[in-house]
Motif scaffolding. Sequence first.
Motif, PDB file in Angstrom:
ATOM      1  N   ILE A  19       0.868  -1.172   0.000  1.00 24.68           N
ATOM      2  CA  ILE A  19       0.000   0.000   0.000  1.00 24.68           C
ATOM      3  C   ILE A  19       0.900   1.216   0.000  1.00 24.68           C
ATOM      4  N   SER A  20       0.337   2.342  -0.360  1.00 20.55           N
ATOM      5  CA  SER A  20       1.172   3.528  -0.493  1.00 20.55           C
ATOM      6  C   SER A  20       1.660   4.008   0.871  1.00 20.55           C
ATOM      7  N   LEU A  21       2.822   4.579   0.858  1.00 22.12           N
ATOM      8  CA  LEU A  21       3.403   5.135   2.065  1.00 22.12           C
ATOM      9  C   LEU A  21       2.487   6.207   2.648  1.00 22.12           C
ATOM     10  N   GLU A  22       1.859   6.974   1.782  1.00 15.62           N
ATOM     11  CA  GLU A  22       0.941   8.019   2.235  1.00 15.62           C
ATOM     12  C   GLU A  22      -0.206   7.427   3.051  1.00 15.62           C
ATOM     13  N   HIS A  23      -0.741   6.285   2.598  1.00 21.49           N
ATOM     14  CA  HIS A  23      -1.824   5.631   3.335  1.00 21.49           C
ATOM     15  C   HIS A  23      -1.335   5.101   4.683  1.00 21.49           C
ATOM     16  N   GLU A  24      -0.148   4.548   4.706  1.00 19.95           N
ATOM     17  CA  GLU A  24       0.398   4.045   5.967  1.00 19.95           C
ATOM     18  C   GLU A  24       0.588   5.182   6.967  1.00 19.95           C
ATOM     19  N   ILE A  25       1.111   6.309   6.504  1.00 21.27           N
ATOM     20  CA  ILE A  25       1.334   7.445   7.396  1.00 21.27           C
ATOM     21  C   ILE A  25       0.002   8.058   7.838  1.00 21.27           C
ATOM     22  N   ALA A  26      -0.960   8.117   6.934  1.00 17.66           N
ATOM     23  CA  ALA A  26      -2.291   8.615   7.308  1.00 17.66           C
ATOM     24  C   ALA A  26      -2.906   7.720   8.383  1.00 17.66           C
ATOM     25  N   TYR A  27      -2.714   6.409   8.262  1.00 19.88           N
ATOM     26  CA  TYR A  27      -3.202   5.470   9.270  1.00 19.88           C
ATOM     27  C   TYR A  27      -2.546   5.757  10.622  1.00 19.88           C
ATOM     28  N   LEU A  28      -1.227   5.985  10.617  1.00 24.71           N
ATOM     29  CA  LEU A  28      -0.517   6.290  11.865  1.00 24.71           C
ATOM     30  C   LEU A  28      -1.045   7.573  12.504  1.00 24.71           C
ATOM     31  N   ILE A  49       8.217   6.253  13.917  1.00 24.57           N
ATOM     32  CA  ILE A  49       7.622   5.162  13.120  1.00 24.57           C
ATOM     33  C   ILE A  49       7.506   5.583  11.661  1.00 24.57           C
ATOM     34  N   ALA A  50       7.064   6.811  11.405  1.00 23.32           N
ATOM     35  CA  ALA A  50       6.939   7.299  10.024  1.00 23.32           C
ATOM     36  C   ALA A  50       8.307   7.337   9.342  1.00 23.32           C
ATOM     37  N   TYR A  51       9.334   7.769  10.081  1.00 20.35           N
ATOM     38  CA  TYR A  51      10.686   7.777   9.523  1.00 20.35           C
ATOM     39  C   TYR A  51      11.112   6.357   9.148  1.00 20.35           C
ATOM     40  N   ARG A  52      10.859   5.403  10.032  1.00 19.20           N
ATOM     41  CA  ARG A  52      11.259   4.010   9.776  1.00 19.20           C
ATOM     42  C   ARG A  52      10.541   3.473   8.547  1.00 19.20           C
ATOM     43  N   LEU A  53       9.254   3.778   8.397  1.00 18.24           N
ATOM     44  CA  LEU A  53       8.518   3.340   7.207  1.00 18.24           C
ATOM     45  C   LEU A  53       9.160   3.896   5.937  1.00 18.24           C
ATOM     46  N   GLN A  54       9.502   5.181   5.972  1.00 19.24           N
ATOM     47  CA  GLN A  54      10.127   5.802   4.805  1.00 19.24           C
ATOM     48  C   GLN A  54      11.510   5.231   4.540  1.00 19.24           C
ATOM     49  N   ALA A  55      12.287   5.017   5.593  1.00 16.09           N
ATOM     50  CA  ALA A  55      13.628   4.455   5.433  1.00 16.09           C
ATOM     51  C   ALA A  55      13.559   3.035   4.886  1.00 16.09           C
ATOM     52  N   ASP A  56      12.580   2.256   5.351  1.00 13.81           N
ATOM     53  CA  ASP A  56      12.417   0.892   4.827  1.00 13.81           C
ATOM     54  C   ASP A  56      12.047   0.914   3.354  1.00 13.81           C
ATOM     55  N   ARG A  57      11.216   1.865   2.976  1.00 17.16           N
ATOM     56  CA  ARG A  57      10.725   1.933   1.600  1.00 17.16           C
ATOM     57  C   ARG A  57      11.756   2.532   0.654  1.00 17.16           C
ATOM     58  N   PHE A  58      12.431   3.609   1.072  1.00 20.05           N
ATOM     59  CA  PHE A  58      13.312   4.352   0.162  1.00 20.05           C
ATOM     60  C   PHE A  58      14.797   4.260   0.491  1.00 20.05           C
ATOM     61  N   GLY A  59      15.122   3.698   1.629  1.00 20.53           N
ATOM     62  CA  GLY A  59      16.515   3.616   2.051  1.00 20.53           C
ATOM     63  C   GLY A  59      16.808   4.614   3.160  1.00 20.53           C
ATOM     64  N   ASP A  60      17.682   4.221   4.047  1.00 19.01           N
ATOM     65  CA  ASP A  60      18.036   5.046   5.201  1.00 19.01           C
ATOM     66  C   ASP A  60      19.186   5.976   4.843  1.00 19.01           C
ATOM     67  N   LEU A  61      19.491   6.906   5.734  1.00 15.38           N
ATOM     68  CA  LEU A  61      20.634   7.789   5.544  1.00 15.38           C
ATOM     69  C   LEU A  61      21.926   7.007   5.731  1.00 15.38           C
ATOM     70  N   ASP A  62      22.950   7.382   4.991  1.00 15.35           N
ATOM     71  CA  ASP A  62      24.241   6.739   5.200  1.00 15.35           C
ATOM     72  C   ASP A  62      24.858   7.270   6.497  1.00 15.35           C
ATOM     73  N   ARG A  63      25.884   6.619   6.966  1.00 13.18           N
ATOM     74  CA  ARG A  63      26.500   6.942   8.256  1.00 13.18           C
ATOM     75  C   ARG A  63      26.997   8.391   8.316  1.00 13.18           C
ATOM     76  N   GLU A  64      27.653   8.856   7.279  1.00 12.47           N
ATOM     77  CA  GLU A  64      28.214  10.215   7.273  1.00 12.47           C
ATOM     78  C   GLU A  64      27.107  11.265   7.343  1.00 12.47           C
ATOM     79  N   THR A  65      26.036  11.081   6.591  1.00 10.04           N
ATOM     80  CA  THR A  65      24.924  12.032   6.624  1.00 10.04           C
ATOM     81  C   THR A  65      24.277  12.042   7.998  1.00 10.04           C
ATOM     82  N   SER A  66      24.091  10.877   8.573  1.00 10.20           N
ATOM     83  CA  SER A  66      23.519  10.792   9.918  1.00 10.20           C
ATOM     84  C   SER A  66      24.396  11.528  10.921  1.00 10.20           C
ATOM     85  N   ARG A  67      25.698  11.317  10.841  1.00  7.42           N
ATOM     86  CA  ARG A  67      26.633  11.965  11.768  1.00  7.42           C
ATOM     87  C   ARG A  67      26.550  13.483  11.639  1.00  7.42           C
TER      88      ARG A  67
END
Length: 86
Positions: A14-23, A56-74
Motif C-alpha cells: 500500500i502507499s506510504l501516504e496511506h500508511e502514514i495517514a493510518y498512523l 515510526i513514520a521515519y522508519r517506514l520511509q527508510a524501509d521503503r526508500f533507504g536510510d541515511l548513510d553513516r556520514e549524513t547521519s553523523r
Amino acid sequence: MQRKRRNGHASTKISLEHEIAYLRDLDLKGLRAHWQSVFQRPAPTHLTRHLLFSVIAYRLQADRFGDLDRETSRCWIERLLKKLDL
C-alpha cells in the motif's frame, strides 16, 4: 502483492501516504502497539505521541526508500547538538 519488510513481516503493498495517514489517526496506545510490531520491543515510556509517530513514520520511509548513510547521519546529529548547545 506482498513484500517483506526489513523486520521480516510480510505486508501488502500500500502507499506510504496511506500508511502514514493510518498512523496519524492512532492514539498513544495505538502508536505504542504499532511501535512494538515495527521494532519488536516496547516503545520507550517517555516518548510523546508526536515523537512515536515521527520515529515510526521515519522508519517506514527508510524501509521503503533507504536510510541515511553513516556520514549524513553523523552530520545531522552534530548540527542538532550544536543547535541544542550540547
